[in-house]
Design an enzyme around this catalytic site. Sequence first.
Site, PDB file in Angstrom:
ATOM      1  N   HIS A   1      -0.889  24.507 -27.287  1.00  0.00           N
ATOM      2  CA  HIS A   1      -0.624  24.799 -28.696  1.00  0.00           C
ATOM      3  C   HIS A   1       0.737  24.317 -29.165  1.00  0.00           C
ATOM      4  CE1 HIS A   1      -1.113  26.924 -32.422  1.00  0.00           C
ATOM      5  NE2 HIS A   1      -0.055  27.694 -32.210  1.00  0.00           N
TER       6      HIS A   1
ATOM      7  N   SER B   1       8.415  28.018 -35.115  1.00  0.00           N
ATOM      8  CA  SER B   1       8.434  26.549 -35.047  1.00  0.00           C
ATOM      9  C   SER B   1       8.541  25.907 -36.419  1.00  0.00           C
ATOM     10  CB  SER B   1       7.212  26.019 -34.304  1.00  0.00           C
ATOM     11  OG  SER B   1       6.084  26.756 -34.668  1.00  0.00           O
TER      12      SER B   1
ATOM     13  N   GLY C   1       5.026  12.537 -40.710  1.00  0.00           N
ATOM     14  CA  GLY C   1       4.773  13.045 -42.058  1.00  0.00           C
ATOM     15  C   GLY C   1       4.368  14.503 -42.062  1.00  0.00           C
ATOM     16  N   GLY C   2       4.922  15.293 -41.113  1.00  0.00           N
ATOM     17  CA  GLY C   2       4.712  16.735 -41.122  1.00  0.00           C
ATOM     18  C   GLY C   2       5.885  17.410 -41.830  1.00  0.00           C
ATOM     19  N   LEU C   3       6.044  18.708 -41.597  1.00  0.00           N
ATOM     20  CA  LEU C   3       7.111  19.446 -42.275  1.00  0.00           C
ATOM     21  C   LEU C   3       8.484  18.839 -41.985  1.00  0.00           C
ATOM     22  CD1 LEU C   3       8.313  21.808 -43.850  1.00  0.00           C
ATOM     23  CD2 LEU C   3       8.091  23.221 -41.812  1.00  0.00           C
ATOM     24  N   ALA C   4       8.776  18.551 -40.701  1.00  0.00           N
ATOM     25  CA  ALA C   4      10.114  18.061 -40.356  1.00  0.00           C
ATOM     26  C   ALA C   4      10.401  16.737 -41.059  1.00  0.00           C
ATOM     27  CB  ALA C   4      10.250  17.914 -38.841  1.00  0.00           C
TER      28      ALA C   4
ATOM     29  N   GLU D   1       3.736  39.692 -36.750  1.00  0.00           N
ATOM     30  CA  GLU D   1       3.143  38.888 -35.676  1.00  0.00           C
ATOM     31  C   GLU D   1       3.677  39.369 -34.333  1.00  0.00           C
ATOM     32  OE1 GLU D   1       3.333  34.654 -36.203  1.00  0.00           O
ATOM     33  OE2 GLU D   1       1.653  34.656 -37.603  1.00  0.00           O
TER      34      GLU D   1
ATOM     35  N   GLU E   1       8.819  19.674 -33.823  1.00  0.00           N
ATOM     36  CA  GLU E   1       8.295  19.978 -32.484  1.00  0.00           C
ATOM     37  C   GLU E   1       8.638  18.928 -31.437  1.00  0.00           C
ATOM     38  OE1 GLU E   1       4.316  21.538 -32.580  1.00  0.00           O
ATOM     39  OE2 GLU E   1       4.123  21.388 -30.401  1.00  0.00           O
TER      40      GLU E   1
ATOM     41  N   HIS F   1      -1.958  28.835 -26.645  1.00  0.00           N
ATOM     42  CA  HIS F   1      -2.341  29.906 -27.578  1.00  0.00           C
ATOM     43  C   HIS F   1      -3.493  30.678 -26.957  1.00  0.00           C
ATOM     44  CE1 HIS F   1      -3.424  32.129 -31.120  1.00  0.00           C
ATOM     45  NE2 HIS F   1      -2.338  31.656 -31.719  1.00  0.00           N
TER      46      HIS F   1
ATOM     47  N   ALA G   1      -0.103  21.023 -41.263  1.00  0.00           N
ATOM     48  CA  ALA G   1      -1.187  21.311 -42.212  1.00  0.00           C
ATOM     49  C   ALA G   1      -2.117  22.398 -41.679  1.00  0.00           C
ATOM     50  CB  ALA G   1      -1.975  20.041 -42.487  1.00  0.00           C
ATOM     51  N   TRP G   2      -2.086  22.616 -40.360  1.00  0.00           N
ATOM     52  CA  TRP G   2      -3.023  23.572 -39.758  1.00  0.00           C
ATOM     53  C   TRP G   2      -2.394  24.943 -39.499  1.00  0.00           C
ATOM     54  CZ3 TRP G   2      -5.814  20.204 -35.472  1.00  0.00           C
ATOM     55  CH2 TRP G   2      -6.433  19.128 -36.094  1.00  0.00           C
TER      56      TRP G   2
HETATM   57  C1  LIG Z   1      -3.423  25.257 -35.410  1.00  0.00           C
HETATM   58  C2  LIG Z   1      -1.935  25.464 -35.439  1.00  0.00           C
HETATM   59  C3  LIG Z   1      -1.396  26.580 -36.056  1.00  0.00           C
HETATM   60  C4  LIG Z   1      -0.016  26.776 -36.092  1.00  0.00           C
HETATM   61  N1  LIG Z   1       0.496  27.865 -36.760  1.00  0.00           N
HETATM   62  C5  LIG Z   1       1.839  27.994 -36.873  1.00  0.00           C
HETATM   63  C6  LIG Z   1       2.405  29.033 -37.660  1.00  0.00           C
HETATM   64  O1  LIG Z   1       1.701  29.815 -38.279  1.00  0.00           O
HETATM   65  N2  LIG Z   1       3.762  29.128 -37.718  1.00  0.00           N
HETATM   66  C7  LIG Z   1       4.579  28.271 -37.066  1.00  0.00           C
HETATM   67  O2  LIG Z   1       5.804  28.400 -37.157  1.00  0.00           O
HETATM   68  N3  LIG Z   1       4.067  27.264 -36.333  1.00  0.00           N
HETATM   69  C8  LIG Z   1       2.722  27.092 -36.236  1.00  0.00           C
HETATM   70  N4  LIG Z   1       2.212  26.066 -35.508  1.00  0.00           N
HETATM   71  C9  LIG Z   1       3.133  25.071 -34.955  1.00  0.00           C
HETATM   72  C10 LIG Z   1       3.664  24.211 -36.092  1.00  0.00           C
HETATM   73  O3  LIG Z   1       2.602  23.933 -36.995  1.00  0.00           O
HETATM   74  C11 LIG Z   1       4.247  22.903 -35.595  1.00  0.00           C
HETATM   75  O4  LIG Z   1       5.154  23.133 -34.556  1.00  0.00           O
HETATM   76  C12 LIG Z   1       4.987  22.207 -36.737  1.00  0.00           C
HETATM   77  O5  LIG Z   1       4.116  22.058 -37.846  1.00  0.00           O
HETATM   78  C13 LIG Z   1       5.475  20.860 -36.278  1.00  0.00           C
HETATM   79  O6  LIG Z   1       5.929  20.161 -37.406  1.00  0.00           O
HETATM   80  P1  LIG Z   1       6.414  18.674 -37.215  1.00  0.00           P
HETATM   81  O7  LIG Z   1       6.801  18.179 -38.558  1.00  0.00           O
HETATM   82  O8  LIG Z   1       7.382  18.618 -36.120  1.00  0.00           O
HETATM   83  O9  LIG Z   1       5.108  17.897 -36.679  1.00  0.00           O
HETATM   84  P2  LIG Z   1       3.678  17.668 -37.345  1.00  0.00           P
HETATM   85  O10 LIG Z   1       3.436  18.556 -38.501  1.00  0.00           O
HETATM   86  O11 LIG Z   1       2.676  17.699 -36.233  1.00  0.00           O
HETATM   87  O12 LIG Z   1       3.787  16.185 -37.890  1.00  0.00           O
HETATM   88  C14 LIG Z   1       3.912  15.094 -37.010  1.00  0.00           C
HETATM   89  C15 LIG Z   1       3.743  13.814 -37.798  1.00  0.00           C
HETATM   90  O13 LIG Z   1       4.059  12.690 -36.985  1.00  0.00           O
HETATM   91  C16 LIG Z   1       3.023  11.706 -37.058  1.00  0.00           C
HETATM   92  N5  LIG Z   1       3.076  10.960 -35.796  1.00  0.00           N
HETATM   93  C17 LIG Z   1       2.920  11.411 -34.531  1.00  0.00           C
HETATM   94  N6  LIG Z   1       3.165  10.417 -33.640  1.00  0.00           N
HETATM   95  C18 LIG Z   1       3.488   9.317 -34.367  1.00  0.00           C
HETATM   96  C19 LIG Z   1       3.855   7.990 -34.032  1.00  0.00           C
HETATM   97  N7  LIG Z   1       3.975   7.588 -32.760  1.00  0.00           N
HETATM   98  N8  LIG Z   1       4.084   7.097 -35.045  1.00  0.00           N
HETATM   99  C20 LIG Z   1       3.982   7.481 -36.351  1.00  0.00           C
HETATM  100  N9  LIG Z   1       3.671   8.760 -36.722  1.00  0.00           N
HETATM  101  C21 LIG Z   1       3.431   9.653 -35.743  1.00  0.00           C
HETATM  102  C22 LIG Z   1       1.763  12.521 -37.308  1.00  0.00           C
HETATM  103  O14 LIG Z   1       0.738  11.733 -37.867  1.00  0.00           O
HETATM  104  C23 LIG Z   1       2.326  13.566 -38.299  1.00  0.00           C
HETATM  105  O15 LIG Z   1       2.420  13.006 -39.591  1.00  0.00           O
HETATM  106  C24 LIG Z   1       0.837  25.851 -35.466  1.00  0.00           C
HETATM  107  C25 LIG Z   1       0.294  24.725 -34.835  1.00  0.00           C
HETATM  108  C26 LIG Z   1      -1.078  24.524 -34.827  1.00  0.00           C
HETATM  109  C27 LIG Z   1      -1.639  23.314 -34.164  1.00  0.00           C
END
Ligand SMILES: Cc1cc2nc3c(=O)[nH]c(=O)nc-3n(C[C@H](O)[C@H](O)[C@H](O)COP(=O)(O)OP(=O)(O)OC[C@H]3O[C@@H](n4cnc5c(N)ncnc54)[C@H](O)[C@@H]3O)c2cc1C
Length: 537
Positions: A347, A387, A22-25, A123, A371, A242, A53-54
């Site tokens: 990170h 990312s 439930g992140g961006l992707a 950046e 990610e 990081h 979210a962070w």
């Molecule tokens: C503090 C911080 C600052 C950052 N700043 C930046 C930035 O400024 N710019 C940038 O480009 N990138 C940044 N990044 C990196 C970027 O935020 C991440 O790479 C990106 O948000 C990943 O998105 P995602 O949707 O792949 O994963 P996430 O946003 O991490 O979402 C993963 C989801 O999967 C769920 N999940 C995980 N495992 C399971 C499972 N087994 N079963 C069910 N659900 C599961 C989690 O609960 C969550 O809902 C930052 C990262 C951090 C930690």
Amino acid sequence: MSNKDHDLSGSIITNDVVIVGGGLAGLFCALKLAPRPVTVISAAPLGQGASTAWAQGGIAAAVAEGDSAEAHATDTIAVGAGLVDETIALGLAREAGARIHDLLRYGVPFDRDLEGRLAVAQEAAHSARRIVHVRGDMAGKAIISALIEAVRRAPSIRVIEGYVAEALLTEDDTVTGLQLRKADDATAKPLTVASRAVVLATGGIGHLYAVTTNPLEASGLGLAIAARAGAVIADPEFVQFHPTGIMVGRDPAPLATEALRGEGATLINDRGERFMQARHPLAELAPRDIVARGVFAEIAAGHGAFLDATKALGVHFAEKFPTVYASCLAAGIDPARQPIPVAPAAHYHMGGISVDAHGRTSLKGLWAGGEVSSTGAHGANRLASNSLLEAVVYAARIAEDIGGSTIAAPGRSLQTSIAPRNGAMPPLSEQNLRAMMTSHVGVIRDSERLAEAVRAFSAIERDAGNIALRNMATTALLVAASAWSRRESRGAHCRIDYAIEKPALARRTMTTLVAAWDVAASLSERAPLRSAQPIIA
Ligand SMILES: Cc1cc2nc3c(=O)[nH]c(=O)nc-3n(C[C@H](O)[C@H](O)[C@H](O)COP(=O)(O)OP(=O)(O)OC[C@H]3O[C@@H](n4cnc5c(N)ncnc54)[C@H](O)[C@@H]3O)c2cc1C
């Protein structure tokens, strides 16, 4: 619709596309698939447990006058230390503008300049100002809030919160569903979901390390379940640290965003000396791996490391970087007047489930985005703020790919060979694994400690009675085995015993769990000694 309205038990047979994460992707992919029915599964309630979210900096996009997708791709390739797939990097940069406009339509309030154009920040290692952001360092919160609102409004999207995907179900090389378990109850009965179209969007692996900026849910479970089902894993050894995790005794460590250095904050030691000037012509704005190693070395030499924004920002700190300001203040540090203690923290994972340009994995019926995937865009090191861009671009591509394909109806009977019973998490086991990742598979690596880590993780992976622990060990093993096998230093992978980058090794790692087991067997004192299969393709 959410599982709060429904009792979940037994198995669910669905024609829906199932998205894990439930992140961006995950959320962006679900929205792009609408009106096609989608089930989103998230380990934590939406808005929590996601790195998205962070995020503080924002999204890299060449939208400013004078900038170009070609310049953005050139910067991405330069930072990736010879392993970036140039076509993928250019495609990513070219699609950035369209995806930013999608996000604006979903309600993300990106900052604008006085003339109403998207405001862009600088950046590290970007040759132009190209980071679109929200209220200084609030990009992640703003993006996730807008997407959650849009998802909650979409009648085609069902959300199951508080369930962890712990195994993929397969027939031959085809994914047929998932096994889930309640996040807070290791011994609860598992739930099976049958679906012929599964998207993994589970984020990164940072929380496998003791010092990290990532949430608890970023424990590499998504990567592990794909690897256990036989998926090809790419570049697992490349983990970005990081340079400026804020060291105030919190787990995860709060982050002092790179944008602070973009605004002129400097890195100093306890004598007040700027130590990065001697290490790289770009000093504090050098690529992340170089800055992280500089900070690591200064701390290892006993001089400490601090981020000093007192001159560059001073009284404007709180207004420009409210999140960092709040984290520091909560720990009794006023960053407008005092340097912030920092250390490198795990990170971002450049490696992940290998995917093609549509987000397809090596298993039929399985896509991966964000990610957890490895597209080839980052190579051995990620350019800052690429990312979120990769997550949004590939989420859209996956939705388009699934939307355009015929997905077979799910079978009525599901494979049931995945252990239904689960043991409790043994005390200290997770803590020990995380400590070993930081000490043995961290910023600086060597053969001896990597071999020790491979042996330890393969034993946990083989013997663990708790599925979450076993999955963590699976991912840890893949990272350690590939790091052991890559006998050179490149990008974020730094070996003191192989300090030089070797042109002959300028190719991506393509590996499997079986190949990692082979490395473990070759390193095991008990196993007959034989040379490990090279796992670099
Ligand atoms: C503090 C911080 C600052 C950052 N700043 C930046 C930035 O400024 N710019 C940038 O480009 N990138 C940044 N990044 C990196 C970027 O935020 C991440 O790479 C990106 O948000 C990943 O998105 P995602 O949707 O792949 O994963 P996430 O946003 O991490 O979402 C993963 C989801 O999967 C769920 N999940 C995980 N495992 C399971 C499972 N087994 N079963 C069910 N659900 C599961 C989690 O609960 C969550 O809902 C930052 C990262 C951090 C930690």
